[in-house]
Design an enzyme around this catalytic site. Structure first.
Site, PDB file in Angstrom:
ATOM      1  N   HIS A 144      76.545  80.874  65.461  1.00 61.03           N
ATOM      2  CA  HIS A 144      77.511  80.526  64.406  1.00 61.03           C
ATOM      3  C   HIS A 144      78.729  79.807  64.995  1.00 61.03           C
ATOM      4  O   HIS A 144      79.095  78.717  64.567  1.00 61.03           O
ATOM      5  CB  HIS A 144      77.922  81.818  63.692  1.00 61.03           C
ATOM      6  CG  HIS A 144      78.935  81.647  62.593  1.00 61.03           C
ATOM      7  ND1 HIS A 144      78.620  81.826  61.267  1.00 61.03           N
ATOM      8  CD2 HIS A 144      80.260  81.331  62.616  1.00 61.03           C
ATOM      9  CE1 HIS A 144      79.699  81.607  60.533  1.00 61.03           C
ATOM     10  NE2 HIS A 144      80.715  81.324  61.330  1.00 61.03           N
ATOM     11  N   GLU A 145      79.329  80.415  65.996  1.00 60.95           N
ATOM     12  CA  GLU A 145      80.554  79.829  66.559  1.00 60.95           C
ATOM     13  C   GLU A 145      80.264  78.482  67.224  1.00 60.95           C
ATOM     14  O   GLU A 145      81.087  77.581  67.190  1.00 60.95           O
ATOM     15  CB  GLU A 145      81.208  80.788  67.559  1.00 60.95           C
ATOM     16  CG  GLU A 145      81.603  82.146  66.977  1.00 60.95           C
ATOM     17  CD  GLU A 145      82.393  82.066  65.684  1.00 60.95           C
ATOM     18  OE1 GLU A 145      83.240  81.166  65.552  1.00 60.95           O
ATOM     19  OE2 GLU A 145      82.153  82.898  64.786  1.00 60.95           O
TER      20      GLU A 145
HETATM   21 ZN   LIG Z   1      82.685  80.760  60.880  1.00 60.79          ZN
END
Ligand SMILES: [Zn+2]
Length: 1017
Positions: free
Chosen positions: A433-434
């Protein structure tokens, strides 16, 4: 950014706030009364008393050691009322003396009068003065910032000097920029290339809009550039969720790390703190040489001073938004790796974690993921390095600062010898995600916060795509996405009090509100629907174009729609994506499609759409707009099946309330299936005849229907019944085929769909009938799969994910609903642990075993788990031990735990909410948690009130399973009398409880009648 819980995907793992109905798997509970603790266990207990004492001693020692990494005991001191700070005396060397000395407290009567006159002048012009508008006036643009900071770690203060190069777009006497809760020492404005200064008439703060205003004696001229210099001291608040700078005491030193998203950069330095004002930044940090400093870019030079101080000068950043800026001062160590394209990736953590190799997994997948994204997006990673910083305490699970992403330890450190697959999956997806944000967010930034879902939806969607790259057999995007994202968010978005995924927002104080599940999960679900109706390769091409066109800039949703429409056009398809997607992003909720076979005309079906809501009595949020006016353009995929075969799918765009369509080859025994593989963000209902044919098909040969559709049918049926669109027996009849189901996903969907139903029934008299029915459906698969053996020596990455997850799910259901063998097995495993003091419980089922043990066995087991909670240093283990304590049937123990939860020295602030919510899920503790919540509301609101996502998670977690008239009254009375914010959370809570009460009244008896009949047959 991922909110503390947002990373969690399922089961006993939570997700962010909301009816954020963190649909945890049903909790183990017993229908028998406490089974007596095994005799052997008692004996084991006695024998192990000495061992236990020894362990306690070690535990105490370890606790001391562990708590070294807690929050700073007293936190940073607040600034004195006169605004002077201990660090303020130490100005960065070379600071020039200011020509004008600002500040409210020093401002004379004259200045005040001037200000009043000025305000009146704006009033006469019937305009808001530029500082009073919710958004910054557009007449200036920052081009470049030089930021020089001094960090005083001993007294938690900062002093700084910022030089902003400004471009003037419209002439004006005012410079308005963000600056909040800081002390400004000096201001100077100079015309850039000519040395001449521009006299500052006066300066003032305007706290309502969090800005600082510089009024000049003459106008700044258009198309010239000026330099604004401000010398200031930052005031650091002792509040993890409010502060831009988080201090943690760790290994006898302090760690300080910034968190600017969404609107905290203005507390760290005066700046144009809106995402659209991208600029370049050159940062220098002066600190004691015993620490090291990190920022978005690598250090270019370090200048050492004789007195033990050093100044690190970082390279200049590319164009970027203020909220992605970051710095940290710490004494961590690191390990490093390099990608094929030469990006240096480092993982910084406390020295002992680095030594143990707890960061190696994250480091390794980060390197692979950068390579994956570079290949998928065809845009290289933009910076020379990426640091991942693991911190013991942080308000969010992770934050994607460009080049310096910050993670709370539980979401990045992993010890393979004691981590379950779930934990591994969790860590993996947070990192995926990051990293996606380095492109969607850092490189291309949404123009404004209303479209935060653009970056969060993409990052959330790519969690599944990126994990598929790392683990190709896991089918995350095709399967797990359904239960963890789609089904989850449809629960929340099915409330009349939901809101559109694009939310208008102006005030800084409201911006936190947009980071909610709707943005993350509905955003991701809409993106997945779009990718599917466009075709994945065209979608990918479109994304490549979008990132290439907008890199180092900002983009709004229409920019994305236009680029994607063009990509479609290139392959000869013409869909107006903006027109379609506006209906999905600007309207709240989602449709339920009803497909009816027309009995008079052959091969003609009637397809209608309406807005799906759980409680049709709930007042629409927008009364001017009844539910009837909601319409969507729906890409409905449809297929026809019979006993052994299913047709290929056809797509029908449904855009009217009701439409007739011709379906060839529709025979007497053939059934219809809509939303193939559940790629669409909507539910599908059929006439009862079609449901019966589908149930028949599932029972005879379920494999004709795809795994994702099997899961989708289960989730749709349970939720359609809950909302009253479908008789209550249909979902329970569908469940019957599960005894043949060997795939994980349909089981997972069933377990999650059963959870809210279980909570509606778990305090009713006839609960046993329901319980018995579920046990029957689970029994044969439980027997077939058995328990995992201890897998301490096996690499969990190699373990068969699908099989292990299926087994886990079935064991969870069996133990939750009281399967005797399951209970016995859990008790035996716990007894073995206590008597041998060796934990041989298989990693993947530890949470289930702990919880079952605590709920069935006596107080000593609770004490044992409590002690283990204190002594363990493994973050993953600590969390499940704490949650297990909430499973007790003993109300005294539950009360004791609730009271301890607010003691920050025992339970971390961010975990206290989980304790209260988990007690509320326990039928024996629901009223206790609800009472505790009301009594402690003032304390809780003071602690979490400003952190909207925490507060909203707490409110919904405590209230979502209340379901009696009396509880509804209590809730309404409480809302009347309470003080503090969270109005949105409370209105959602009322709607949820009203829907629960309504279901009890209308459908409970219908369900029980069918169950009684079914069990006697
Ligand atoms: Zn996020």
């Amino acid at each position: 950014m991922i909110e503390e819980e947002a990373a969690l995907r399922n089961g006993s793992r939570g997700l962010p706030p909301g009816p954020w109905a963190e649909a945890a798997g049903p909790r183990p509970r017993t229908t028998e009364r406490h089974i007596a603790v095994h005799k052997r266990l008692v004996l084991g207990f006695a024998v192990s008393i000495l061992a236990l004492l020894a362990v306690t001693m070690i535990a105490v020692l370890l606790t001391v050691r562990f708590e070294e990494c807690g929050a700073a005991a007293d936190g940073p001191p607040r600034a004195g009322s006169n605004g002077s700070l201990p660090g303020a005396a130490r100005q960065p060397s070379g600071a020039e003396q200011p020509p004008a000395r600002p500040e409210e407290e020093a401002r004379g009567r004259e200045a005040a009068e001037e200000e009043e006159e000025e305000e009146e002048e704006w009033q006469r012009r019937r305009e808001l003065p530029p500082w009073a508008r919710p958004r910054l006036p557009r007449h200036l643009r920052p081009l470049h910032y030089n930021l020089m900071l001094s960090a005083f770690m001993e007294n938690f203060t900062f002093s700084g000097e910022v030089n902003v190069q400004l471009e003037v777009l419209n002439a004006s006497r005012y410079i308005v920029l963000h600056a909040h809760r800081m002390h400004i020492e000096a201001v100077r404005v100079a015309e850039d290339k000519l040395a001449g200064g521009v006299r500052v008439a006066r300066t003032f703060f305007y706290p309502q809009t969090q800005v600082f205003v510089v009024v000049l004696n003459r106008s700044l001229e258009v198309q010239r550039s000026y330099n604004l210099k401000i010398i200031y001291n930052a005031i650091i608040e002792n509040d993890c969720w409010l502060s831009f700078f988080i201090f943690v005491f760790c290994f006898s030193r302090f760690l300080g790390v910034t968190q600017f998203s969404p609107t905290h950069a203005r507390k760290a330095f005066p700046c144009f703190d809106e995402p659209i004002y991208k600029a370049t930044f050159k940062i220098s940090i002066r600190h004691q040489a015993t620490y090291l400093s990190l920022s978005n870019m690598p250090v270019e030079t370090s200048v050492f001073e004789e007195d033990g101080w050093v100044t690190d000068h970082f390279s200049q950043t590319p164009l970027m938004s203020t909220y992605y800026l970051a710095w940290a001062v710490c004494n961590f160590t690191y390990r490093e790796t390099v990608t094929k394209s030469g990006v240096v990736v480092r993982l910084y953590a406390r020295p002992d974690a680095i030594r143990r190799g707890s960061g190696d997994y994250a480091l390794n997948i980060t390197r692979r993921l950068i390579e994956f994204y570079e290949d998928y997006f065809k845009v290289p990673y933009s910076l020379p390095k990426l640091d991942l910083l693991a911190v013991p305490k942080h308000p969010y699970a992770a934050m994607e600062n460009w080049g310096l992403s910050v993670f709370v330890e539980q979401r990045i450190l992993l010890d393979p010898s004691i981590s379950s697959i779930l934990y591994l999956l969790d860590v993996t997806m947070v990192i995926v995600h990051e990293l996606c944000h380095q492109w969607f967010g850092d490189l291309v930034t949404p123009v404004w916060w209303e479209d935060v879902w653009l970056k969060e939806g993409f990052a959330h969607y790519f969690e599944f795509v990126g994990t598929d790259y790392l683990y190709p057999g896991w089918n995350m995007e095709k399967q797990r996405f359904l239960t963890d994202v789609l089904h989850e968010v449809m629960l929340l978005d099915g409330l009349a009090s939901s809101h559109p995924v694009s939310q208008e927002v102006q005030q800084a104080s409201d911006i936190d509100r947009v980071f909610d599940w709707i943005a993350y999960k509905k955003g991701a679900a809409l993106i997945r629907m779009l990718a599917n109706f466009m075709g994945h390769s065209v979608f990918q091409m479109g994304l490549q174009d979008y990132l290439t066109i907008h890199k180092y800039g900002n983009a709004a949703r229409n920019d994305l729609w236009n680029t994607l429409s063009k990509a479609l056009k290139r392959v000869g398809k013409s869909v107006n994506i903006q027109e379609v997607m506006d209906q999905w992003t600007l309207q709240m909720g989602y449709p339920v499609i009803t497909i009816l076979g027309n009995e008079t005309t052959d091969n003609i079906i009637v397809i209608s759409q309406e807005r799906f809501v759980y409680d049709s009595d709930a007042k629409p949020k927008d009364p001017a707009r009844g539910d009837n006016s909601y319409l969507w353009q729906i890409p409905l995929t449809i297929a026809v099946g019979n006993t052994s075969h299913i047709s290929s799918e056809a797509i029908i765009w449904v855009s009217n309330k009701s439409e007739h369509h011709r379906i060839p080859a529709l025979e007497e025994t053939s059934w219809l299936l809509g939303n193939i593989n559940q790629t669409g963000y909507f539910r599908v209902n059929y006439d009862i005849r079609n449901w019966r044919l589908i149930i028949n098909q599932l029972t005879r040969n379920h494999e004709v229907i795809s795994v994702s559709n099997r899961a989708g049918l289960i989730d749709d049926a349970f939720n359609l019944a809950r909302a009253g669109y479908l008789p209550q027996n249909i979902p329970l009849e569908i469940m019957r085929y599960l005894s043949q189901e060997k795939d994980f996903l349909p089981w997972h969907a069933a377990s999650r769909a059963l959870y809210p139903l279980d909570k509606l029934l778990d305090r009713t008299e006839s609960y046993n009938i329901f319980n018995e029915y579920i046990l029957r459906q689970v029994a044969s698969m439980y027997l077939k799969l058995g328990w995992p053996t201890n897998n301490l020596n096996k690499s969990l990455v190699q373990a068969s994910y699908q099989h292990e997850e299926l087994r886990r799910e079935v064991i969870m259901l069996a133990c939750s609903f009281g399967n005797k063998h399951c209970h016995q097995q859990a008790a035996t495993l716990i007894s073995d642990w206590i008597s041998s003091n060796r934990n041989r419980i298989p990693l993947n089922v530890r949470d289930i075993v702990y919880c079952t043990g605590v709920s069935l066995m006596d107080e000593d087991v609770w004490e044992f788990i409590w002690m283990k909670f204190h002594s363990t240093t493994a973050v993953s283990e600590k969390k499940i031990l704490l949650e297990a304590l909430t499973c007790s049937d003993d109300r005294n123990l539950l009360n004791r735990l609730l009271n301890l939860s607010l003691n920050s020295e025992v339970v971390l602030d961010q975990d206290a909410i989980d304790v209260i919510i988990h007690v509320a899920r326990n039928p024996h503790g629901r009223d206790l948690a609800w009472k505790f919540f009301r009594e402690k509301w003032k304390i809780l609101n003071a602690r979490y009130g400003e952190a909207l996502f925490m507060n909203s998670k707490l409110v919904s977690g405590v209230t979502e399973f209340l379901n009696t008239e009396a509880e509804l009254r209590e809730l309404k009375n409480f809302i009347k009398s309470y003080e503090g914010g969270a109005a949105v959370s409370f209105s959602r809570a009322v709607e949820t409880v009203e829907a629960n009460v309504r279901w009890q009244k209308l459908y409970k008896e219908e369900l029980f009648q069918w169950l009684r009949k079914s069990l006697t047959n």
